[in-house]
Design an enzyme around this catalytic site. Structure first.
Site, mmCIF file in Angstrom:
data_model
loop_
_atom_site.group_PDB
_atom_site.id
_atom_site.type_symbol
_atom_site.label_atom_id
_atom_site.label_comp_id
_atom_site.label_asym_id
_atom_site.label_seq_id
_atom_site.Cartn_x
_atom_site.Cartn_y
_atom_site.Cartn_z
ATOM 1 N N ARG A 8 0.814 -1.215 0.000
ATOM 2 C CA ARG A 8 0.000 0.000 0.000
ATOM 3 C C ARG A 8 0.847 1.265 0.000
ATOM 4 O O ARG A 8 0.493 2.272 0.624
ATOM 5 C CB ARG A 8 -0.968 0.008 1.199
ATOM 6 C CG ARG A 8 -1.909 -1.180 1.253
ATOM 7 C CD ARG A 8 -2.817 -1.257 0.020
ATOM 8 N NE ARG A 8 -3.621 -2.475 0.075
ATOM 9 C CZ ARG A 8 -3.245 -3.646 -0.440
ATOM 10 N NH1 ARG A 8 -2.094 -3.745 -1.080
ATOM 11 N NH2 ARG A 8 -4.018 -4.703 -0.344
ATOM 12 N N GLU B 259 -5.505 4.293 5.974
ATOM 13 C CA GLU B 259 -5.180 4.147 4.559
ATOM 14 C C GLU B 259 -5.635 5.328 3.705
ATOM 15 O O GLU B 259 -4.929 5.733 2.782
ATOM 16 C CB GLU B 259 -5.786 2.846 4.014
ATOM 17 C CG GLU B 259 -5.412 2.535 2.588
ATOM 18 C CD GLU B 259 -5.822 1.132 2.170
ATOM 19 O OE1 GLU B 259 -5.989 0.914 0.952
ATOM 20 O OE2 GLU B 259 -5.967 0.264 3.045
ATOM 21 N N SER C 249 -11.454 -0.195 3.037
ATOM 22 C CA SER C 249 -10.674 -0.513 4.239
ATOM 23 C C SER C 249 -10.023 0.756 4.773
ATOM 24 O O SER C 249 -9.187 1.359 4.101
ATOM 25 C CB SER C 249 -9.610 -1.555 3.912
ATOM 26 O OG SER C 249 -10.206 -2.765 3.501
#
Length: 371
Positions: free
Chosen positions: A162, A363, A244
């Site tokens: 990520r 995130e 998420s």
């Protein structure tokens, strides 16, 4: 034209008005809008599909550049693969659907992810055992600092979980590079790439490492995501989120504290080339959240928040909760404010840290507020 609210441009549907707004439908329009704002000394917020963005209720006092460029071009092909160049504003899931329909392999497990193509290499978007790092050939981007178009190959992008060099590179606190187009190298074939994710393999009825037909992989991933509220549906409030919210923590194997139970899920970690990193362990953020006492549907009690807009006037907040389908998603239940989402995020983050000694990292891109 009245500038829109960020709530209208994001999947979480929160955020106040943009002071300045430009819809850019070509690469050059994106460059011109960003360059003009930079030259005027205004802050810049680049928005694609808005699926990974939480914007403050007060709005954004700079320029919002809405990247709306579209198009997919075959720039090279041979017997085994095709090189596609995709404009940054092109719908990501539309690209995945096109690839599957044309029997191109490598992004089928990334079906159903909302947002635009330009965002995928920045975040190194991944799901169900695939990451865009596995197929990105290069990225073309506008360098706001050097005021020129640049191209980045995989080595320069420094992909990791990520993360990428594009995500880490900033100027005056905002991203230095604005993605204009991405090239993907996809293999030809009727079966998808080897399945690397256990849950997906079980649903497909194959072993991890085996293959399944492309279309069946896409259909199965879409069904899995829908079951977790991760496919956009205007009729389902569980999908009004950024997906998420927290990344799965990756820790040194020696740093797993005694507070973490032995039955807590642990997953192997690999680098961008697929090589195992024996000294690192990935934990499940969803498991940590659930077992720290924040189950599906958890929300904060209390009344509406009193906030200020760009001009100092009072505006009302609303309510938020964890998804009723998946503990990783923080959802807008109908009239939530960004402050509501952030309060919920802080509660969950601090609760996990208190119970397990593990710090969760957000995130989404969070603008004008803090988690």
């Amino acid at each position: 034209m009245t500038p829109p609210h960020l709530a209208d441009l994001t999947t979480a549907a929160v955020g106040g008005p943009a002071r300045h707004y430009v819809r850019a439908e070509t690469e050059q329009a994106v460059v011109d809008a960003v360059a003009e704002a930079d030259a005027a000394g205004r802050a810049v917020l680049v928005v694609g599909g808005g699926s990974n963005l939480i914007a403050a209720d007060a709005g954004y006092a700079g320029t919002v550049v809405h990247v709306a460029s579209r198009g997919v071009e075959v720039v090279a092909e041979d017997a085994g693969s095709v090189l596609l160049e995709v404009q940054a504003g092109h719908s990501w899931d539309a690209l995945v659907a096109q690839a599957v329909a044309e029997e191109l392999v490598g992004i089928e497990a990334l079906s159903g992810i909302p947002g635009t193509t330009g965002a995928t290499p920045v975040q190194n978007v991944g799901a169900y055992g695939q990451e865009v790092a596995q197929t990105v050939e290069f990225v073309r981007a506008w360098d706001r600092q050097d005021r020129r178009v640049r191209e980045f190959g995989p080595a320069e992008l420094e992909f990791s979980y990520r993360d990428s060099a594009l995500k880490r590179s900033t100027v005056d606190g905002s991203p230095r590079h604005v993605v204009l187009a991405v090239r993907f190298r996809l293999a030809r074939g009727t079966d998808g790439a080897p399945v690397r994710y256990g849950e997906l393999a079980r649903r497909l009825g194959v072993e991890v490492g085996e293959r399944a037909p492309l279309e069946r992989v896409r259909e199965t991933v879409l069904a899995l995501r829908a079951g977790k509220g991760m496919v956009l549906d205007p009729a389902d409030r569980d999908t009004f989120s950024t997906g998420s919210f927290f990344t799965n923590p990756i820790l040194p194997a020696t740093a797993l504290g005694s507070r973490l139970p032995l039955d807590a899920p642990r997953f192997p970690v690999v680098d961008a080339a697929g090589n195992p990193l024996e000294d690192r362990v990935k934990l499940s953020a969803a498991w940590l959240i659930d077992h720290a006492g924040f189950g599906k549907g958890f929300g904060l009690p209390g009344t509406r928040n009193e906030l200020l807009d760009l001009d100092g006037a009072a505006v009302a907040g609303g309510r938020a909760s964890l998804s009723t389908k998946h503990t990783l998603a923080l959802t807008n239940r109908g009239d939530a404010s960004a402050a509501d989402l952030m309060a919920l995020a802080r509660t969950v983050r601090d609760g996990v840290a208190s119970v397990y000694g593990v710090d969760l990292v957000a995130e989404p891109v969070i603008v004008g507020t803090a988690v």
